[in-house]
Design an enzyme around this catalytic site. Structure first.
Site, mmCIF file in Angstrom:
data_model
loop_
_atom_site.group_PDB
_atom_site.id
_atom_site.type_symbol
_atom_site.label_atom_id
_atom_site.label_comp_id
_atom_site.label_asym_id
_atom_site.label_seq_id
_atom_site.Cartn_x
_atom_site.Cartn_y
_atom_site.Cartn_z
ATOM 1 N N HIS A 199 78.480 45.200 9.344
ATOM 2 C CA HIS A 199 78.868 43.470 9.553
ATOM 3 C C HIS A 199 78.238 42.646 8.478
ATOM 4 C CE1 HIS A 199 74.775 42.430 10.975
ATOM 5 N NE2 HIS A 199 74.686 43.802 11.302
ATOM 6 N N HIS A 212 82.686 49.596 -6.166
ATOM 7 C CA HIS A 212 83.115 50.877 -5.482
ATOM 8 C C HIS A 212 82.181 51.175 -4.566
ATOM 9 C CE1 HIS A 212 84.880 55.007 -6.710
ATOM 10 N NE2 HIS A 212 84.724 54.845 -5.331
#
Ligand SMILES: CC(C)(COP(=O)(O)OP(=O)(O)OC[C@H]1O[C@@H](n2cnc3c(N)ncnc32)[C@H](O)[C@@H]1OP(=O)(O)O)[C@@H](O)C(=O)NCCC(=O)NCCS
Length: 216
Positions: free
Chosen positions: A136, A145
């Protein structure tokens, strides 16, 4: 008939096309690659042109995604396309779990088994690879990446073009700079700056690169 044009017919492009074909949005998937026409096919997909031809090829029923593994090159191509008015889409595998309270900017790809939790904001051209977890309220700047099986705890910030290696973990609330590489399997327990290579458990910076690419 909706077509997806994938720029880059390499290993990463193959997984992008596979994720796209697992969903229902695109009935045709075709590649553009600099090695065309010598490189004419990838698995059961056709390579139809070079990336430079994309603006002329992409019609109203086409979407475009950039599947270049190198973070800096991928971002440069996305920025060039956007500046020329060519829209760039998002590809998410249907077996990825993405909170409706998370956001993905154009050019992102999210592969099977990845989880992106509520409140997370992901910048342009990011890769959330197979089985990666972004918990979150994270913020990923452009062209980050997160490699297969890597995990970011809540409220982590990752700067532009950085790469979190396969299976690495980043403790909640930490910040990783831009153009930084976190090694495979690392456990990041403190902030890491820009232009660094960090590895190990706990992760230590082993190399720091200047902005011109020279290594200390
Ligand atoms: C961290 C990394 C960038 C270092 O690459 P490199 O500079 O080429 O390093 P080398 O392979 O030359 O190894 C240098 C030393 O670091 C060690 N090392 C390399 N990677 C390491 C890692 N992830 N964790 C711990 N030690 C590592 C090597 O054992 C070697 O140690 P030695 O000098 O005692 O023999 C790279 O090994 C890595 O982990 N890349 C991530 C790849 C990845 O996640 N790919 C996902 C594809 S989707």
């Amino acid at each position: 008939m909706r077509r997806l044009l994938v720029l880059g017919a390499g290993g990463h492009g193959k997984v992008v096309a596979d994720a796209a074909s697992a969903g229902r949005k695109w009935t045709v998937i075709e590649f553009l690659d600099d090695r065309y026409p010598e490189h004419g096919a990838l698995e059961d997909w056709k390579v139809i042109a070079r990336p430079a031809d994309v603006a002329g090829l992409a019609g109203a029923d086409d979407d475009v995604i950039v599947a270049i593994g190198d973070n800096a090159r991928r971002l440069a191509v996305i920025e060039e396309l956007l500046s020329r008015g060519v829209g760039v889409t998002v590809v998410t595998h249907p077996a990825a779990v993405i909170s409706p309270r998370a956001s993905l900017a154009p050019g992102c790809v999210v592969f099977a088994g990845a989880v992106i939790n509520a409140g997370t904001r992901i910048g342009r051209g990011c890769i959330v690879n197979t089985g990666a977890i972004v918990d979150h309220d994270c913020r990923l700047d452009d062209a980050v990446h997160v490699a297969p099986g890597a995990a970011l705890g809540g409220n982590v910030h990752v700067g532009r073009r950085s790469w979190i290696g396969i299976g690495a973990s980043v403790r909640h609330g930490l910040s990783i700079g831009s153009d930084t590489m976190i090694g495979a399997g690392a456990a990041v327990v403190a902030d890491i700056g820009d232009n660094a290579v960090a590895m190990g458990v706990p992760a230590r910076v082993s190399t720091r690169r200047d902005s011109d690419g020279t290594v200390e």
